[in-house]
Design an enzyme around this catalytic site. Structure first.
Site, PDB file in Angstrom:
ATOM      1  N   THR A   1       0.809  -1.237   0.000  1.00 17.80           N
ATOM      2  CA  THR A   1       0.000   0.000   0.000  1.00 17.80           C
ATOM      3  C   THR A   1       0.836   1.278   0.000  1.00 17.80           C
ATOM      4  O   THR A   1       0.304   2.357  -0.281  1.00 17.80           O
ATOM      5  CB  THR A   1      -0.885   0.041   1.252  1.00 17.80           C
ATOM      6  OG1 THR A   1      -0.014   0.106   2.408  1.00 17.80           O
ATOM      7  CG2 THR A   1      -1.766  -1.201   1.358  1.00 17.80           C
TER       8      THR A   1
ATOM      9  N   ASP B   1      15.607   2.110  -3.718  1.00 15.46           N
ATOM     10  CA  ASP B   1      15.299   2.065  -2.278  1.00 15.46           C
ATOM     11  C   ASP B   1      16.516   2.537  -1.496  1.00 15.46           C
ATOM     12  O   ASP B   1      17.536   1.841  -1.430  1.00 15.46           O
ATOM     13  CB  ASP B   1      14.905   0.641  -1.871  1.00 15.46           C
ATOM     14  CG  ASP B   1      14.383   0.607  -0.434  1.00 15.46           C
ATOM     15  OD1 ASP B   1      15.112   1.054   0.469  1.00 15.46           O
ATOM     16  OD2 ASP B   1      13.253   0.154  -0.227  1.00 15.46           O
TER      17      ASP B   1
ATOM     18  N   ASP C   1      17.831   0.255   1.414  1.00 17.07           N
ATOM     19  CA  ASP C   1      18.477  -0.961   0.906  1.00 17.07           C
ATOM     20  C   ASP C   1      19.862  -0.645   0.346  1.00 17.07           C
ATOM     21  O   ASP C   1      20.823  -1.392   0.569  1.00 17.07           O
ATOM     22  CB  ASP C   1      17.622  -1.605  -0.200  1.00 17.07           C
ATOM     23  CG  ASP C   1      16.410  -2.334   0.356  1.00 17.07           C
ATOM     24  OD1 ASP C   1      16.329  -2.495   1.594  1.00 17.07           O
ATOM     25  OD2 ASP C   1      15.544  -2.738  -0.447  1.00 17.07           O
TER      26      ASP C   1
HETATM   27  C1  PRP Z   1      11.507   5.040   2.707  1.00 12.33           C
HETATM   28  C2  PRP Z   1      12.127   6.399   2.912  1.00 12.33           C
HETATM   29  C3  PRP Z   1      11.021   7.178   3.551  1.00 12.33           C
HETATM   30  C4  PRP Z   1       9.790   6.622   2.860  1.00 12.33           C
HETATM   31  C5  PRP Z   1       9.345   7.584   1.814  1.00 12.33           C
HETATM   32  O1  PRP Z   1      11.528   4.344   3.883  1.00 12.33           O
HETATM   33  O2  PRP Z   1      13.278   6.358   3.700  1.00 12.33           O
HETATM   34  O3  PRP Z   1      10.925   7.009   4.947  1.00 12.33           O
HETATM   35  O4  PRP Z   1      10.187   5.379   2.273  1.00 12.33           O
HETATM   36  O5  PRP Z   1       8.162   7.191   1.237  1.00 12.33           O
HETATM   37  P1  PRP Z   1       6.794   7.967   1.411  1.00 12.33           P
HETATM   38  O6  PRP Z   1       7.081   9.398   1.150  1.00 12.33           O
HETATM   39  O7  PRP Z   1       5.925   7.345   0.340  1.00 12.33           O
HETATM   40  O8  PRP Z   1       6.254   7.714   2.782  1.00 12.33           O
HETATM   41  P2  PRP Z   1      11.000   2.829   4.048  1.00 12.33           P
HETATM   42  O9  PRP Z   1       9.575   2.828   4.485  1.00 12.33           O
HETATM   43  O10 PRP Z   1      11.297   2.063   2.797  1.00 12.33           O
HETATM   44  O11 PRP Z   1      11.828   2.286   5.261  1.00 12.33           O
HETATM   45  P3  PRP Z   1      13.418   2.174   5.501  1.00 12.33           P
HETATM   46  O12 PRP Z   1      13.911   3.577   5.731  1.00 12.33           O
HETATM   47  O13 PRP Z   1      13.485   1.333   6.717  1.00 12.33           O
HETATM   48  O14 PRP Z   1      14.054   1.540   4.297  1.00 12.33           O
HETATM   49  N1  URA Z   2      11.520   5.024  -0.593  1.00  7.09           N
HETATM   50  C1  URA Z   2      12.697   4.887  -1.243  1.00  7.09           C
HETATM   51  O1  URA Z   2      13.696   4.457  -0.623  1.00  7.09           O
HETATM   52  N2  URA Z   2      12.756   5.199  -2.541  1.00  7.09           N
HETATM   53  C2  URA Z   2      11.689   5.658  -3.248  1.00  7.09           C
HETATM   54  O2  URA Z   2      11.818   5.940  -4.448  1.00  7.09           O
HETATM   55  C3  URA Z   2      10.471   5.794  -2.548  1.00  7.09           C
HETATM   56  C4  URA Z   2      10.408   5.484  -1.233  1.00  7.09           C
END
Ligand code: PRP
Ligand code: URA
Length: 205
Positions: free
Chosen positions: A106, A197, A200
């Site tokens: 989602t 990502d 990652d």
């Molecule tokens: C990523 C990123 C933000 C979010 C952005 O984190 O670091 O926190 O996605 O997306 P949004 O604007 O649609 O909310 P993620 O949830 O992948 O977690 P991580 O930092 O643990 O990889």
């Molecule tokens: N979180 C990420 O790390 N990359 C994107 O492009 C969007 C959300």
């Protein structure tokens, strides 16, 4: 609407290497630190100062020091990749943590951790490299405001039009600082052209 896009040749250079899929995690972390440093300087350009009288070796002098405590709040986990530049530039900075994770289906962020220092009377910088849908940023800003923050900025490395719109709609008082404002989101809510990502790539997961 307050969106500040970093204008610096070195920032553009760093962004190209961050976006490159062949960049390995160790280099990626260094580049994230470097662009984070440029962003930290940009995002703190208008910090309030107050007078302080000191003695130089030759005479008394009235200088300026930061007027209010600064708090940096990285959104776990990718936000940790932007924290060190703030610690290096501002040794007295306090740190708070907000843990949010996007659902893979989602793209809605779920909260799993929160630890904040006292925020009343401080200047708060919420940091997270990716502003995609804006859900994570808007949620984190709501959390810090709920904990007493009155002056908040959001600092990211890549933003999307949708993310900026969401944050500005929910928090019109919060300026956004970014190193690159990208084109759009794909169907999986990843930023295009983006860099993939961030978490990652930062941690090799
Ligand atoms: C990523 C990123 C933000 C979010 C952005 O984190 O670091 O926190 O996605 O997306 P949004 O604007 O649609 O909310 P993620 O949830 O992948 O977690 P991580 O930092 O643990 O990889
Ligand atoms: N979180 C990420 O790390 N990359 C994107 O492009 C969007 C959300």
């Amino acid at each position: 609407m307050s969106l500040h896009v970093l204008q610096h040749p070195f920032a553009a250079h760093i962004m190209t290497h961050l976006r490159d899929k062949s960049t390995k995690p160790a280099t990626f972390r260094t580049l994230a630190y470097q662009v984070g440093l440029l962003l930290a300087i940009e995002a703190t350009r208008n910090l309030a100062t107050k007078e302080k009288v000191i003695e130089t070796p030759l005479e008394p002098h009235t200088g300026q020091v930061l007027a209010r405590p600064l708090v940096v709040v990285p959104i776990l986990r990718a936000g940790l990749g932007m924290m060190q530049p703030f610690l290096d530039l501002f040794p007295d900075v306090s740190v708070g943590y907000v843990g949010l994770e996007r659902d893979h289906e989602t793209a809605v962020a779920r909260s799993y951790y929160c630890k904040l220092p006292p925020l009343a009377g401080t200047r708060v910088l919420v940091v997270d490299p990716m502003l995609a849908t804006g859900g994570s940023a808007a949620q984190a800003i709501t959390v810090v405001k709920g904990a007493g923050a009155r002056e908040v900025s959001f600092v990211c490395i890549v933003s999307s039009p949708e993310g900026v719109e969401t944050v500005h709609a929910e928090h019109p008082d919060v300026p956004i600082f970014t190193a690159a404002h990208d084109r759009e989101l794909n169907n999986s809510k990843y930023i295009l052209p983006g860099l993939g990502d961030f978490g990652d790539r930062l941690y090799g997961t």
